[in-house]
Motif scaffolding. Structure first.
Motif, PDB file in Angstrom:
ATOM      1  N   LEU A 179      -3.505   4.250  -7.408  1.00 31.16           N
ATOM      2  CA  LEU A 179      -2.343   4.088  -6.534  1.00 31.16           C
ATOM      3  C   LEU A 179      -2.624   4.577  -5.110  1.00 31.16           C
ATOM      4  CD1 LEU A 179       0.612   5.164  -8.870  1.00 31.16           C
ATOM      5  CD2 LEU A 179       0.205   2.888  -7.937  1.00 31.16           C
ATOM      6  N   LEU A 180      -3.428   5.639  -5.016  1.00 29.54           N
ATOM      7  CA  LEU A 180      -3.713   6.200  -3.683  1.00 29.54           C
ATOM      8  C   LEU A 180      -4.940   5.566  -3.027  1.00 29.54           C
ATOM      9  CD1 LEU A 180      -2.958  10.013  -4.022  1.00 29.54           C
ATOM     10  CD2 LEU A 180      -1.850   8.389  -2.492  1.00 29.54           C
TER      11      LEU A 180
ATOM     12  N   THR B  53      -3.052  -0.790   9.346  1.00 31.73           N
ATOM     13  CA  THR B  53      -3.321   0.648   9.303  1.00 31.73           C
ATOM     14  C   THR B  53      -2.165   1.467   9.868  1.00 31.73           C
ATOM     15  OG1 THR B  53      -5.639   0.086   9.639  1.00 31.73           O
ATOM     16  CG2 THR B  53      -5.035   2.405   9.863  1.00 31.73           C
TER      17      THR B  53
ATOM     18  N   PRO C  41      -5.853   2.495  -2.125  1.00 33.96           N
ATOM     19  CA  PRO C  41      -5.702   1.620  -0.946  1.00 33.96           C
ATOM     20  C   PRO C  41      -5.406   2.407   0.330  1.00 33.96           C
ATOM     21  CG  PRO C  41      -4.395   0.792  -2.784  1.00 33.96           C
ATOM     22  CD  PRO C  41      -4.917   2.133  -3.197  1.00 33.96           C
ATOM     23  N   THR C  42      -4.527   3.421   0.225  1.00 35.24           N
ATOM     24  CA  THR C  42      -4.191   4.216   1.403  1.00 35.24           C
ATOM     25  C   THR C  42      -5.421   4.944   1.937  1.00 35.24           C
ATOM     26  OG1 THR C  42      -2.004   4.574   0.479  1.00 35.24           O
ATOM     27  CG2 THR C  42      -2.666   6.022   2.266  1.00 35.24           C
ATOM     28  N   TRP C  43      -6.126   5.610   0.994  1.00 33.06           N
ATOM     29  CA  TRP C  43      -7.335   6.335   1.397  1.00 33.06           C
ATOM     30  C   TRP C  43      -8.331   5.391   2.058  1.00 33.06           C
ATOM     31  CZ3 TRP C  43      -8.782  11.320   1.700  1.00 33.06           C
ATOM     32  CH2 TRP C  43      -7.953  12.271   1.080  1.00 33.06           C
TER      33      TRP C  43
ATOM     34  N   VAL D 162      -7.859   2.271   3.477  1.00 34.18           N
ATOM     35  CA  VAL D 162      -7.451   1.643   4.741  1.00 34.18           C
ATOM     36  C   VAL D 162      -7.408   2.666   5.874  1.00 34.18           C
ATOM     37  CG1 VAL D 162      -5.578   0.461   5.938  1.00 34.18           C
ATOM     38  CG2 VAL D 162      -6.229  -0.244   3.642  1.00 34.18           C
ATOM     39  N   ILE D 163      -6.674   3.769   5.669  1.00 31.81           N
ATOM     40  CA  ILE D 163      -6.566   4.735   6.768  1.00 31.81           C
ATOM     41  C   ILE D 163      -7.887   5.472   6.967  1.00 31.81           C
ATOM     42  CG2 ILE D 163      -5.303   6.743   7.659  1.00 31.81           C
ATOM     43  CD1 ILE D 163      -2.837   5.730   6.347  1.00 31.81           C
TER      44      ILE D 163
ATOM     45  N   LEU E 131      -3.218  12.258   5.597  1.00 30.70           N
ATOM     46  CA  LEU E 131      -3.867  10.972   5.884  1.00 30.70           C
ATOM     47  C   LEU E 131      -2.823   9.878   6.110  1.00 30.70           C
ATOM     48  CD1 LEU E 131      -6.891  10.171   6.015  1.00 30.70           C
ATOM     49  CD2 LEU E 131      -6.541   9.045   3.824  1.00 30.70           C
TER      50      LEU E 131
ATOM     51  N   ALA F 123       2.647   1.946  -3.404  1.00 29.70           N
ATOM     52  CA  ALA F 123       1.724   2.553  -4.359  1.00 29.70           C
ATOM     53  C   ALA F 123       1.514   4.027  -4.040  1.00 29.70           C
ATOM     54  CB  ALA F 123       0.391   1.799  -4.346  1.00 29.70           C
TER      55      ALA F 123
ATOM     56  N   ILE G 224       0.834  -1.205   0.000  1.00 30.30           N
ATOM     57  CA  ILE G 224       0.000   0.000   0.000  1.00 30.30           C
ATOM     58  C   ILE G 224       0.870   1.256   0.000  1.00 30.30           C
ATOM     59  CG2 ILE G 224      -1.680   1.327   1.356  1.00 30.30           C
ATOM     60  CD1 ILE G 224      -2.829  -1.328   2.328  1.00 30.30           C
TER      61      ILE G 224
END
Lengths: 266, 309
Positions: free
Chosen positions: B26-27, A144, B29-31, B33-34, A106, A86, A83
């Motif tokens: 690309l972003l 997380t 997954p981050t958006w 999960v967090i 974030l 990416a 993650i």
């Protein structure tokens, strides 16, 4: 010009700083080799408490906890590294865009919110959506909070690699995917590995958040150690602690060496 | 500036059409999960702090200010006296702020000379010194706190050594006091102080100190009047990195302190243990802690912005 850089006493303070940081760990490591059943008196060098960890009355409990810790750390650090990689590609390689600052905030949110607050919020969330606390909830929480730790070395590495290499590959008719896989990925490798190792340690070491979301009957190594320590520090705890200490030092050293060795020459 | 060394900036990698096109996936997954597993839970926690406590350690979805009322206001044992300020929890917060502040000051006292010393070593040996400072940070905080508890015990190695050396005749009873918690916080977060100050001192232009020396300032005056103002952002960053986690610390007060050293972390933890707990109250205390931390971070951001101008 040594003059303006030198302050009398600063060397002494630095040595004091290192003494403070290392003395407690060294003492516990030394006492883990104590042959005596009492933690107070020294009974000669022995490995009996290490044997006790693996074969003693608490062996099954600690074995299960170690297995949970290890599998959670491997899965959580792998997923968070993917993650984070990416995210780093989008953040570093795609120029300016709307929401870049928000994305950056974030990614770093797990570092800004106090750990105990993350623990409370996560527990409340899982309870509300009706997910039973246990292995899965620990795993999700770990993925997380590992993301920023994996992200930092990867992003640092990526911003040090200029775009020319991939551009050259594409000029020579490599597809974007080939340019990424054959050119960028090998260059980025040390950063990714370094991020993975840091995420791994962070997951392996976490106590506060895990303690909140683990549910009854589920233990990781830190929560099992905490449970034992509450009844007093026993020699087998010192042996386990020393082993965990060894693992952490080994992984940090690896991460450090990989990052150093693989740095492109300027 | 063609051929100049690349400067590390947010735009360092430049813009690449391929990655610009793939930005969203690309972003994502981050958006996700967090966003789902941290941002949403934090917002939910704020909502929880306004809910009604249920007796088995859960909540009922009735909105109320009861949790905040319990924190700030007392109306006597039976709730029929005139409202007065409830000092119990404010005292716990005040003690935590004081403990964390003192720990920050101690870390600065030891951390600044250390950072300065490392930054003035030859360039080749700096990474080794830094590495020595970083290792303890990566060692499990629980294990480090347990180690400290082990050596501070009444019959522990520290008392043995001091008695053996004839410094004291009776063991010092440090464990379960504010001093033990203080030492624990100091010991836990010391590396956080050294690293940002090191980064600031490393960039410091020593010609400024030389100029001060040429104009007749002795080295200490140069340190306080020339160096400190320049490296202040690093010092502020270090103080924040120590103060914020120390404020919400749980392990140091729990393992090194006793009943009299109760801090915010323990107060929150207690609200989620078994049927005695009070989830909305625990959520409210967490919200108040988070607000406090946000205020500290905002002050730092403003100071950093001003320094950057």
């Amino acid at each position: 010009m040594k003059g303006v850089r030198h302050y009398p006493g600063f060397l002494a303070v630095t040595l004091l700083c290192l003494l403070v940081l290392y003395l407690p760990l060294t003492v516990v490591a030394a006492y883990s080799f104590n042959g005596s059943t009492s933690i107070t008196t020294w009974g000669g060098f022995s490995l009996r408490w290490y044997a006790d960890v693996f074969t003693g009355p608490e062996a099954t409990r600690f074995g299960q906890a170690a297995w949970n810790s290890l599998t959670i750390a491997i899965i959580a650090s792998t997923v968070s590294t993917v993650i984070a990689t990416a995210a780093a590609l989008a953040m570093i390689r795609s120029g300016r865009f709307r929401g870049k600052t928000a994305s950056y905030a974030l990614i770093n949110l797990p570092l800004l919110v106090p750990e105990i607050v993350i623990a409370v919020a996560t527990l409340i969330f899982f309870t509300t959506i009706g997910l039973t606390t246990g292995y899965l909830t620990i795993l999700i929480a770990h993925i997380t909070f590992c993301i920023p730790f994996a992200y930092l070395p990867i992003a640092a590495r990526l911003s040090g690699i200029e775009g020319h290499y991939e551009q050259a590959a594409r000029d020579l008719y490599a597809s974007p995917w080939q340019a990424f896989r054959l050119i960028l990925l090998p260059l980025l490798g040390p950063g990714i590995l370094s991020g993975f190792l840091l995420a791994f340690i962070i997951s392996l070491d976490d106590f506060i958040i895990t303690n909140f979301v683990k549910g009854a009957g589920m233990e990781t190594l830190p929560t099992a150690i905490f449970g034992s320590v509450k009844q007093g520090i026993k020699p087998n705890i010192m042996a386990i602690s020393t082993m965990m200490l060894g693992v952490s030092v080994l992984f940090v050293s690896l991460s450090y060496l990989i990052n150093r060795k693989g740095r492109p020459a300027r | 500036m063609a051929g100049a060394a690349p400067t590390p900036s947010p735009e360092a990698g430049g813009s690449d059409a391929t990655y610009a096109r793939l930005r969203r996936p690309l972003l994502a997954p981050t958006w996700t999960v967090i966003g789902v597993f941290l941002l949403l839970p934090v917002l939910l926690m704020v909502v929880y702090s306004f809910l009604t406590k249920e007796f088995r350690g859960g909540v009922e979805w009735d909105f109320t200010l009861a949790a905040y009322d319990q924190f700030f206001v007392t109306r006597g044992l039976f709730g029929d006296e005139p409202a007065q300020i409830e000092w119990t929890y404010i005292t716990i917060f005040w003690r935590s702020i004081w403990q964390a502040g003192l720990a920050t000051f101690l870390c600065l006292l030891i951390g600044f000379p250390t950072a300065w010393f490392i930054a003035t070593r030859p360039e080749a040996s700096r990474p080794i010194w830094l590495f020595l400072i970083t290792i303890p940070y990566w060692v499990n905080l629980l294990i480090r706190t347990v180690s400290l508890r082990f050596i501070l015990r009444d019959q522990g190695p520290m008392n043995d050594a001091l008695i053996g050396l004839g410094v004291i005749s009776q063991p010092l009873e440090i464990l379960n006091t504010n001093l033990a918690v203080q030492l624990g916080l100091f010991y836990s977060y010391l590396p956080f102080m050294v690293l940002p100050i090191y980064a600031a001192v490393e960039r410091y232009n020593f010609a400024l100190s030389e100029a001060a020396a040429d104009l007749g300032a002795n080295r200490w005056r140069a340190l306080f009047e020339v160096v400190l103002p320049v490296v202040r952002p690093g010092i502020v960053a270090g103080c924040i990195l120590v103060f914020v986690p120390a404020l919400g610390a749980f392990l140091a007060p729990d393992l090194l302190g006793g009943a009299k050293t109760f801090m915010i972390g323990s107060l929150i933890d207690e609200q989620f243990r078994g049927s005695q707990g009070n989830w909305p109250f625990g959520a409210a205390v967490s919200v108040i802690l988070m607000t406090l931390v946000l205020i500290v971070l905002m002050i730092q951001a403003r100071a950093a912005a001003r320094a950057g101008q």
